[in-house]
Write a protein that holds these residues in place. Sequence first.
Motif, PDB file in Angstrom:
ATOM      1  N   TYR A  47      50.774  36.270  31.166  1.00 15.56           N
ATOM      2  CA  TYR A  47      50.179  35.354  32.145  1.00 15.56           C
ATOM      3  C   TYR A  47      48.701  35.099  31.844  1.00 15.56           C
ATOM      4  O   TYR A  47      47.854  35.149  32.714  1.00 15.56           O
ATOM      5  CB  TYR A  47      50.377  35.907  33.563  1.00 15.56           C
ATOM      6  CG  TYR A  47      51.833  36.108  33.889  1.00 15.56           C
ATOM      7  CD1 TYR A  47      52.632  35.042  34.303  1.00 15.56           C
ATOM      8  CD2 TYR A  47      52.443  37.350  33.726  1.00 15.56           C
ATOM      9  CE1 TYR A  47      53.984  35.207  34.574  1.00 15.56           C
ATOM     10  CE2 TYR A  47      53.794  37.535  33.984  1.00 15.56           C
ATOM     11  CZ  TYR A  47      54.560  36.456  34.405  1.00 15.56           C
ATOM     12  OH  TYR A  47      55.904  36.613  34.665  1.00 15.56           O
ATOM     13  N   GLU A  48      48.414  34.849  30.572  1.00 14.04           N
ATOM     14  CA  GLU A  48      47.084  34.436  30.102  1.00 14.04           C
ATOM     15  C   GLU A  48      45.992  35.466  30.420  1.00 14.04           C
ATOM     16  O   GLU A  48      44.879  35.119  30.813  1.00 14.04           O
ATOM     17  CB  GLU A  48      46.704  33.074  30.695  1.00 14.04           C
ATOM     18  CG  GLU A  48      47.645  31.950  30.269  1.00 14.04           C
ATOM     19  CD  GLU A  48      47.219  30.595  30.784  1.00 14.04           C
ATOM     20  OE1 GLU A  48      46.819  29.755  29.956  1.00 14.04           O
ATOM     21  OE2 GLU A  48      47.292  30.389  32.005  1.00 14.04           O
ATOM     22  N   VAL A  49      46.327  36.734  30.211  1.00 13.25           N
ATOM     23  CA  VAL A  49      45.348  37.823  30.295  1.00 13.25           C
ATOM     24  C   VAL A  49      45.421  38.596  28.985  1.00 13.25           C
ATOM     25  O   VAL A  49      46.507  39.010  28.572  1.00 13.25           O
ATOM     26  CB  VAL A  49      45.639  38.770  31.483  1.00 13.25           C
ATOM     27  CG1 VAL A  49      44.619  39.914  31.518  1.00 13.25           C
ATOM     28  CG2 VAL A  49      45.615  38.001  32.789  1.00 13.25           C
ATOM     29  N   ALA A  50      44.291  38.793  28.342  1.00 13.71           N
ATOM     30  CA  ALA A  50      44.267  39.436  27.016  1.00 13.71           C
ATOM     31  C   ALA A  50      44.291  40.955  27.149  1.00 13.71           C
ATOM     32  O   ALA A  50      43.422  41.661  26.633  1.00 13.71           O
ATOM     33  CB  ALA A  50      43.036  38.983  26.247  1.00 13.71           C
ATOM     34  N   GLN A  51      45.311  41.475  27.815  1.00 15.02           N
ATOM     35  CA  GLN A  51      45.397  42.900  28.063  1.00 15.02           C
ATOM     36  C   GLN A  51      46.869  43.307  28.210  1.00 15.02           C
ATOM     37  O   GLN A  51      47.634  42.651  28.927  1.00 15.02           O
ATOM     38  CB  GLN A  51      44.626  43.259  29.350  1.00 15.02           C
ATOM     39  CG  GLN A  51      44.588  44.734  29.634  1.00 15.02           C
ATOM     40  CD  GLN A  51      43.893  45.054  30.945  1.00 15.02           C
ATOM     41  OE1 GLN A  51      43.674  46.205  31.263  1.00 15.02           O
ATOM     42  NE2 GLN A  51      43.546  44.054  31.727  1.00 15.02           N
TER      43      GLN A  51
END
Length: 543
Positions: free
Chosen positions: A151-155
């Motif tokens: 969901y477009e989180v770099a984690q």
Amino acid sequence: MNSIELFAGCGGLALGIERAGFHNKLLIEIDKNATETLKSNFKHTQIINEDITKIDPSTLEIDSEISLISGGAPCQSFSYAGLRKGIEDARGTLFYDFARFIKFFRPKTFLFENVKGLINHDNGKTLATIINIFSELDYKVEWQLLKAVNYEVAQKRERIFIVGIRNDIYHSLGKYEFPAPIDKYLTLKDVLINVPNSPGAKYPESKKKVLDLVPPGGYWRDLPDDIAKEYMGKSYYLGGGKTGMARRISWDEPSLTLTTSPAQKQTERCHPDETRPFTTREYARIQSFPDNFKFEDYYSHVNDTLEKIYANRNINNLKDFNKSIIDPTKMIFDSFTNNFDKKELIKAEISRQVDKSITNNIGYFHQNFFKYIDGFEVPKAGFDVENHALSIFGEMKNKHNTMNSASSQKTYMKLQQKILKDSNATCYLIEVIAKKSQDINWKCKVDGENFNHDKIRRISIDKFYELTTGDEHAYKKICEWLPIVIFSLNKEKSLNDTSEIILEELKEIDKNFIDSVYKLSYPTYSGFDNLDIKLQQHLPNDI
């Protein structure tokens, strides 16, 4: 649509909910530092810094219908799990308090977020009890394990999300559908572009030498075996992959789950190129916080102090120059040390005012730092610092020699009054710049009589930090960080020379410099509208 968030932390979930179209009516958080961050970012929201177990929802001033309650209580076992007593199954856990708020407000929907381990916690009994309680409260419950990278989180962060729809709403609108994953993963090179300057931790030199050997995307297995054994100690011989140890993240991958400490040995998160942990703003970017989201911490505290100092350095005209009313007598004496140079006199007075302002702000800097230590507060009235749980009360002084006899007596008597009223209290005179490191009885002479008491202490600030944090070198660490933080804030500003402007404005009062200074400071004093300085003919030029 109005929402309430419980266990709000620093506001990451609340920010997302706000961006989704909800209005945060109330945020509740027990941690004081996190609460300060909430106050900085949600200025139009009611924020309560309190233990949720002590809050009765019926006493809250909420005058609107609540559409959503969100939050994530710590994962705890339920002593009554499986007995199906409804909400009472959760009594004694923080989930019970989440359920209390659901029962009282009956929102249209709720969102309960928690760690992945909740799914199998206590062999699945904990999750089953939670779902049962929500169902008993008249909600249709759906849950799913979601990955942040989808969901477009770099984690690489996994969390269980439990969504409840009140049954009357569910029967009208149908089943809740979780959002579909997005195909493209964001990586560090996508999110760490032009990151604003911010402070960050440093590795000890011994640790840095080890991590220098690890390539981007690598971990302890990339180290020479003898170095890996020495670095990992007993962990080297334990089972499991231990992939978090000596881990350097690559630009071409999302970050591993970020932890509260950026440099823990078991969960290392080293920068791809530089051998250091991620900075505050890099942490924020990875978690998808916007750059304008304020974190109330050491960084913000230093920044606020700098801004106040710069604001007080702006002496641009005569009004600013005489804001605190200058002392003309002092300026006359100063004239002899400046060879009657009017411009240098003005500069010296500006410098004195700036220095006084800096001294005051530095005093507030030291005092307000204790807002960030658990249990301490800096009240608007009373003592400079207080900790009611530990019965510690302190008055702060910047230098050991700045207190005259009257000031010392007044401060001692204030501490003494507290001791007399509260037998559990220990009171401190806290000296930022003391003659030596110490924690001793304060022996003070009051009206010619010597006084001392075991619970009235004179303590240097390094010892006070040790007392309040348990870390012998806490103040040393603060001092080591300060220049790094100031440098990272890039606050190098010079003081503009405005002496010519001020001189010209003084001439408008009187062409004679000394007369103008007197009239500036004493405009209503008797006779000063008609000065007659007898030595004027002996002074050079128009002094």
